[in-house]
Design a protein around this motif. Structure first.
Motif, mmCIF file in Angstrom:
data_model
loop_
_atom_site.group_PDB
_atom_site.id
_atom_site.type_symbol
_atom_site.label_atom_id
_atom_site.label_comp_id
_atom_site.label_asym_id
_atom_site.label_seq_id
_atom_site.Cartn_x
_atom_site.Cartn_y
_atom_site.Cartn_z
ATOM 1 N N UNK A 58 -8.916 1.184 2.476
ATOM 2 C CA UNK A 58 -9.045 2.165 3.558
ATOM 3 C C UNK A 58 -10.521 2.455 3.816
ATOM 4 N N UNK A 59 -10.850 2.636 5.093
ATOM 5 C CA UNK A 59 -12.210 3.030 5.468
ATOM 6 C C UNK A 59 -12.233 4.535 5.720
ATOM 7 N N UNK A 60 -13.213 5.225 5.149
ATOM 8 C CA UNK A 60 -13.366 6.671 5.374
ATOM 9 C C UNK A 60 -14.724 6.901 6.025
ATOM 10 N N UNK A 109 -9.950 6.837 8.005
ATOM 11 C CA UNK A 109 -9.967 8.286 8.198
ATOM 12 C C UNK A 109 -11.319 8.647 8.795
ATOM 13 N N UNK A 111 -6.402 0.861 7.815
ATOM 14 C CA UNK A 111 -6.296 2.316 7.837
ATOM 15 C C UNK A 111 -7.688 2.912 7.741
ATOM 16 N N UNK A 127 -4.430 -1.646 -1.654
ATOM 17 C CA UNK A 127 -4.703 -0.859 -0.455
ATOM 18 C C UNK A 127 -6.208 -0.832 -0.218
ATOM 19 N N UNK A 129 0.827 -1.208 0.000
ATOM 20 C CA UNK A 129 0.000 0.000 0.000
ATOM 21 C C UNK A 129 0.859 1.254 0.000
#
Lengths: 242, 171
Positions: B167-169, A40, A38, B165, A5
């Motif tokens: 990712x959680x937003x 946000x 990860x 990748x 990543x």
């Protein structure tokens, strides 16, 4: 997180630079980042600990406040203000229970998150981390003890001075300092960190401003006379930081 | 309005992205909550475009089969020339976010139209820069929109696959 990543390296770098994770071997840091996902969270996101306690979180950027409030009076007290490299839900990591705490993001935050069971497994596999974790927990306990004694023993001026000093770099010898994490917070927010209300904090800061101790204007706080502020805190700067 | 929680996965190629879409659909995720974005691959030897036949949009170009299939699966289809990125092809609810961003002149400073669309669904600035870079490098974005529980479930599914990748937003 997949080591391929684009975010992996910067996440590992952030942990290496934090006081809690610095000193760990690279493989231990890469191991925990690999186990994490990860996330946000947008600014002003509020959520009770019941929604978060089953995962362990490590802040990569931005600030999170942990607080408690009285729904009847609407009063709030900030227990911890956390910045990059700091973990939260750490008490749940230790005792496996939810705690009555509200989380709020003060900025857009980026964080790493992993299930508590994974975090405990990582702790078992990297016992060297305890050499960092135990002093960190000690600091957290001291911070809570300091808050409790400040509320019981000191007036608002002393509490506010001590709050600011706790966020000033302990090694500074300059009279001028920018407090870490709290320098752009509203007066209402500062009040919630010392068990007071906005008007009282505002009045105190204006008073100090006239005396040349701080420079406080909307959304910005600077210390102009550190030694005098330490005197108002009724202790030496390095004691206040302890 | 597109829900402002999302799980974004980055894939190296369109086969991986398509497989992930099919995997999510097989696990019961709704088509209306999945978006995909990628660069419409351009070569002089391959004319590129899209056309409408009846109720289906068709993509004409080197990856026609891929986009044609996705446009059949997902809701919404768009094909844009985005400054700095070139041709960008999108399927799913991100299309409406992009159109809203363009129509409302809400293009956020420094972002492309695609970046503005990502910003409007709650993705923070530093992540948008990375996602725009990924698109520019011929990677593909798969976006799952939903509530916190749904995007966490999507993460579980996607993290176990080929994504570079995930990712959680959360808003």
């Amino acid at each position: 997180m997949n080591p391929a990543s684009a975010f992996f390296e910067e996440s590992a770098r952030c942990l290496k630079q934090s006081s809690l994770f610095s000193g760990l071997v690279a493989s231990a840091i890469e191991d925990i980042v690999t186990r994490c996902r990860r996330e946000t969270w947008k600014r002003r996101r509020q959520l009770p600990m019941e929604e978060t306690w089953q995962r362990f979180h490590i802040l990569l950027s931005g600030r999170v406040r942990l607080s408690r409030s009285n729904p009847e009076s609407g009063r709030m007290i900030t227990l911890f203000l956390l910045g990059p490299g700091e973990p939260f839900c750490i008490f749940s990591l230790l005792d496996g229970k939810a705690h009555e705490v509200m989380l709020e993001t003060l900025d857009d935050v980026t964080l790493l998150s992993l299930p508590m069971s994974e975090a405990r497994l990582w702790l078992d596999e990297h016992p060297e981390f305890n050499r960092k974790l135990l002093p960190y927990l000690g600091e957290q306990m001291c911070s809570l003890a300091g808050l409790a004694s400040d509320l019981a023993l000191h007036d608002t001026e002393t509490r506010l001075a001590r709050l600011i000093l706790r966020h000033v770099d302990a090694n500074t010898t300059d009279q001028h300092a920018t407090p870490r994490l709290i320098n752009d917070l509203s007066h209402e927010f500062l009040a919630e960190m010392i068990g007071s209300v906005r008007v009282v904090v505002n009045r105190q800061l204006q008073h100090w401003k006239q005396e040349g101790i701080v420079d406080a204007h909307r959304g910005h706080l600077e210390v102009e006379a550190l030694q005098e502020l330490a005197r108002r805190a009724e202790e030496q700067p390095h004691k206040a930081l302890a | 309005m597109v829900e402002e929680n999302s799980c974004v996965a980055v894939y190296d190629n369109h086969r991986q992205a398509e497989e992930a879409v099919r995997c999510l659909l097989a696990k019961g995720f709704e088509t209306g909550k999945l978006s995909i974005a990628g660069k419409g691959y351009q070569r002089e030897a391959h004319p590129i475009g899209f056309y409408n036949t009846g109720d289906r949009m068709k993509f004409w170009g080197a990856q026609g089969a891929f986009w044609g299939d996705l446009w059949g699966l997902l809701l919404g289809a768009a094909f844009f020339w985005v400054s700095g990125l070139g041709t960008v092809v999108i399927a799913g609810p991100l299309v409406s976010a992009l159109i809203t961003a363009l129509e409302g002149a809400a293009v956020v400073g420094g972002f492309s139209a695609l970046g503005a669309a990502l910003y409007s669904i709650g993705i923070p600035r530093d992540s948008i820069v990375r996602y725009e870079t990924a698109i520019r490098s011929d990677h593909y974005l798969l976006i799952v929109h939903g509530d916190q529980r749904e995007v966490a479930q999507a993460h579980e599914v996607l993290a176990g696959g080929d994504a570079r990748d995930v990712t959680i937003h959360l808003s």
